[in-house]
Design a protein around this motif. Structure first.
Motif, PDB file in Angstrom:
ATOM      1  N   HIS A 286       7.279   4.820  10.296  1.00  0.00           N
ATOM      2  CA  HIS A 286       8.300   5.469  11.128  1.00  0.00           C
ATOM      3  C   HIS A 286       8.529   4.567  12.348  1.00  0.00           C
ATOM      4  CE1 HIS A 286      10.229   9.356  12.692  1.00  0.00           C
ATOM      5  NE2 HIS A 286      10.519   8.405  13.553  1.00  0.00           N
TER       6      HIS A 286
ATOM      7  N   SER B 119       2.350  14.333  15.693  1.00  0.00           N
ATOM      8  CA  SER B 119       2.778  14.667  14.332  1.00  0.00           C
ATOM      9  C   SER B 119       1.601  15.226  13.546  1.00  0.00           C
ATOM     10  CB  SER B 119       3.332  13.428  13.632  1.00  0.00           C
ATOM     11  OG  SER B 119       4.534  13.057  14.260  1.00  0.00           O
TER      12      SER B 119
ATOM     13  N   ALA C 146      -1.016  15.724  10.913  1.00  0.00           N
ATOM     14  CA  ALA C 146      -1.596  14.868   9.850  1.00  0.00           C
ATOM     15  C   ALA C 146      -0.609  13.805   9.386  1.00  0.00           C
ATOM     16  CB  ALA C 146      -2.008  15.733   8.672  1.00  0.00           C
ATOM     17  N   PRO C 147      -0.272  12.863  10.281  1.00  0.00           N
ATOM     18  CA  PRO C 147       0.824  11.935   9.950  1.00  0.00           C
ATOM     19  C   PRO C 147       0.497  11.060   8.743  1.00  0.00           C
ATOM     20  CG  PRO C 147      -0.344  11.206  11.919  1.00  0.00           C
ATOM     21  CD  PRO C 147      -0.920  12.542  11.548  1.00  0.00           C
ATOM     22  N   LYS C 148       1.437  11.045   7.799  1.00  0.00           N
ATOM     23  CA  LYS C 148       1.312  10.090   6.687  1.00  0.00           C
ATOM     24  C   LYS C 148       1.769   8.714   7.171  1.00  0.00           C
ATOM     25  CE  LYS C 148       4.247  11.889   4.064  1.00  0.00           C
ATOM     26  NZ  LYS C 148       5.251  12.642   3.383  1.00  0.00           N
ATOM     27  N   ALA C 149       2.728   8.738   8.064  1.00  0.00           N
ATOM     28  CA  ALA C 149       3.377   7.488   8.457  1.00  0.00           C
ATOM     29  C   ALA C 149       2.655   6.834   9.631  1.00  0.00           C
ATOM     30  CB  ALA C 149       4.829   7.765   8.843  1.00  0.00           C
TER      31      ALA C 149
ATOM     32  N   GLN D  23       0.816  -1.223   0.000  1.00  0.00           N
ATOM     33  CA  GLN D  23       0.000   0.000   0.000  1.00  0.00           C
ATOM     34  C   GLN D  23       0.848   1.271   0.000  1.00  0.00           C
ATOM     35  OE1 GLN D  23      -2.398  -0.506   3.470  1.00  0.00           O
ATOM     36  NE2 GLN D  23      -3.453  -2.303   2.667  1.00  0.00           N
ATOM     37  N   HIS D  24       2.160   1.103  -0.085  1.00  0.00           N
ATOM     38  CA  HIS D  24       3.089   2.252  -0.070  1.00  0.00           C
ATOM     39  C   HIS D  24       2.845   3.155   1.144  1.00  0.00           C
ATOM     40  CE1 HIS D  24       4.905   1.282  -3.886  1.00  0.00           C
ATOM     41  NE2 HIS D  24       3.699   0.997  -4.337  1.00  0.00           N
ATOM     42  N   ARG D  25       2.597   2.534   2.280  1.00  0.00           N
ATOM     43  CA  ARG D  25       2.389   3.286   3.513  1.00  0.00           C
ATOM     44  C   ARG D  25       3.731   3.501   4.183  1.00  0.00           C
ATOM     45  NH1 ARG D  25      -1.509   3.254   8.100  1.00  0.00           N
ATOM     46  NH2 ARG D  25      -1.072   5.299   8.998  1.00  0.00           N
ATOM     47  N   GLU D  26       4.043   4.739   4.496  1.00  0.00           N
ATOM     48  CA  GLU D  26       5.311   5.007   5.167  1.00  0.00           C
ATOM     49  C   GLU D  26       5.251   4.513   6.615  1.00  0.00           C
ATOM     50  OE1 GLU D  26       6.649   9.039   4.783  1.00  0.00           O
ATOM     51  OE2 GLU D  26       6.161   9.081   2.645  1.00  0.00           O
TER      52      GLU D  26
END
Length: 349
Positions: free
Chosen positions: A8, A35, A37-40, A3-6
Motif C-alpha cells: 500500500h 490497520s 492485522a495488515p496484510k500489506a 512473495q506476493h506481498r501486497e
C-alpha cells in the motif's frame, strides 16, 4: 512481487514539496499503526528521483532536524509501481493531488484513497475514499485524520513534521497571505496543546522559509527542477516551475534563454511557466510570472489564458522581457497561488 506481498503506497505529487513529503510519511505511518492485522506493507514514496532530493532544501532541512535520515526514505525511481500493479499487489493512496499525470494513467485503478486540498478536477467513484477540502495545507487533512484515530498513535516526531509543514504552507498562519483557513489554525493549536514542547511558530517558519529560499549555487536547470509541476494535453507538455528568487533577478541570469531552451528540449516540454513569490515582513506576498516557449502559437495561447482569466482574475501587468520567446508579468492578484493558476493553464491546453 515474488512473495506476493501486497504493498500500500502513499504518494504525494510530482513537485514533492514539503507538504507532499510529510503528508505521505505521516499518513503511511498512521495506516501502518492502525490497520487491523495488515496484510500489506505501507510504504510512503517520495514522487521524485533520489538525485533531486537535495534540491528540496526545506524538506532536507526539516527531516535532518527531526533525525530522519534520507537513507530511510523511498523515492520514485526505487520502486516499480507499474510492476506491482501489474502483479495485482498495489493499493495507492494519493496525498496533495488527486489527478495522476498522464505517464501514471495505468495506476489509476489502484487508487483507493485521496486526500487533497486543491479544487476537485475529477470525480472518483466507490470504492475510492475521497477527502478533498480547500484548506491551506494537505498536512492539515492528514493531522485531522490522525487526531480522529485511536489515541496514542500520534508521536512527537510526526507532530513536529505536521506542525512545521502547516506553518510553512500557510505562511505562519498569516491571513494577509491568503492561504490559511480556520482548520489549519485549529490543527496547529491542537498539535501545540498535545505537544507543548514544539518549537515556537516564528522560529519554525523562519528556519524553513530561509531553507526554502536558499538557492545558493543552484544552476538555472536545478532551480527549474526544485519545485516543478507538469501539465499535458494530447500533444503538448508544459512545465510550471516555482522559482525562489525575484523574477527580474531570475530573468537576468547569464545564458538564461539557452538554459530555458535546453531544459525544455531535454525533457520534452513545449513551454514553461515560471512563477515567483516573495513576502514582506508582514507576510504579504508579491507574485510575478513568465511564460517561455519558442512556439509562438502556444506562447500566445498560454499568455491569453492568463491575461483573460476570470476565475480568478490574475490582474497581470507586463514586465520587461529578456527576449521575444519570453513574456513576463507582475501579478496584481497576489493571493492567486500556483494551485489556482494550474486549472487556468490546464483549460487552455
Amino acid at each position: 512481487i515474488q512473495q506476493h506481498r501486497e504493498i500500500h503506497v502513499v504518494m504525494g505529487n510530482e513537485a514533492c514539496d514539503l507538504d507532499s513529503t510529510v503528508s505521505a510519511l505521516a499518513l503511511a505511518y498512521f495506516l501502518a499503526q492502525t490497520s487491523p492485522a495488515p496484510k500489506a506493507a505501507f510504504v510512503p514514496v517520495l514522487n521524485i528521483p533520489r538525485a533531486d532530493f537535495a534540491l528540496r532544501t526545506e524538506t532536507t532541512f526539516l527531516l535532518r532536524d527531526r533525525g530522519i535520515p534520507a537513507s530511510s526514505l523511498i523515492f520514485r525511481d526505487e520502486i516499480d509501481l507499474g510492476a506491482l500493479h501489474h502483479a495485482g499487489l498495489l493499493s495507492l493512496s494519493l496525498v496533495d493531488h488527486h489527478v495522476l499525470p498522464r505517464a501514471d494513467a495505468a495506476l489509476e485503478e489502484a487508487v483507493v484513497e485521496v486526500l487533497d486540498h486543491r479544487p476537485l478536477e475529477r470525480e472518483r467513484g466507490a470504492p475510492c475514499q475521497v477527502t478533498v477540502e480547500q484548506v491551506g495545507s494537505c498536512a492539515t487533512l492528514v493531522t485531522e485524520r490522525i487526531l480522529q484515530g485511536p489515541p496514542g498513535v500520534l508521536d512527537r516526531t510526526t507532530a513536529a513534521l505536521l506542525h512545521a509543514t502547516i506553518l510553512l504552507d500557510c505562511i505562519n498562519l498569516s491571513p494577509a497571505a491568503g492561504k490559511v483557513t480556520p482548520r489549519d489554525v485549529a490543527c496547529v493549536a491542537l498539535l501545540e496543546e498535545r505537544f507543548p514542547e514544539l518549537p515556537a511558530r516564528d522560529a519554525v517558519f523562519g528556519a524553513l522559509q530561509a531553507a526554502k529560499f536558499d538557492v545558493t549555487g543552484l544552476t538555472t536547470q536545478q532551480m527549474l527542477r526544485k519545485d516543478l509541476k507538469v501539465l499535458s494535453s494530447d500533444d503538448v507538455v508544459v512545465a510550471i516551475s516555482g522559482i525562489f528568487e525575484d523574477l527580474e533577478t531570475f530573468l537576468l541570469r547569464p545564458g538564461l534563454l539557452q538554459d530555458l531552451e535546453a531544459f525544455c528540449q531535454d525533457r520534452g516540454y513545449a513551454g514553461l511557466v515560471a512563477m515567483t513569490v516573495s513576502f514582506n515582513e508582514r507576510h504579504e506576498p508579491t507574485r510575478k510570472l513568465a511564460v517561455f516557449s519558442q512556439q509562438e502559437p502556444l506562447r500566445g495561447t498560454l499568455c491569453r489564458a492568463l491575461e483573460e482569466a476570470t476565475a480568478p482574475s490574475l490582474l497581470l501587468q507586463p514586465l520587461p522581457s529578456p527576449g521575444p520567446c519570453v513574456a513576463a508579468y507582475a501579478q496584481g492578484n497576489a493571493v492567486a497561488t500556483r494551485k489556482k493558476v494550474l486549472p487556468i493553464l490546464r483549460a487552455a491546453l
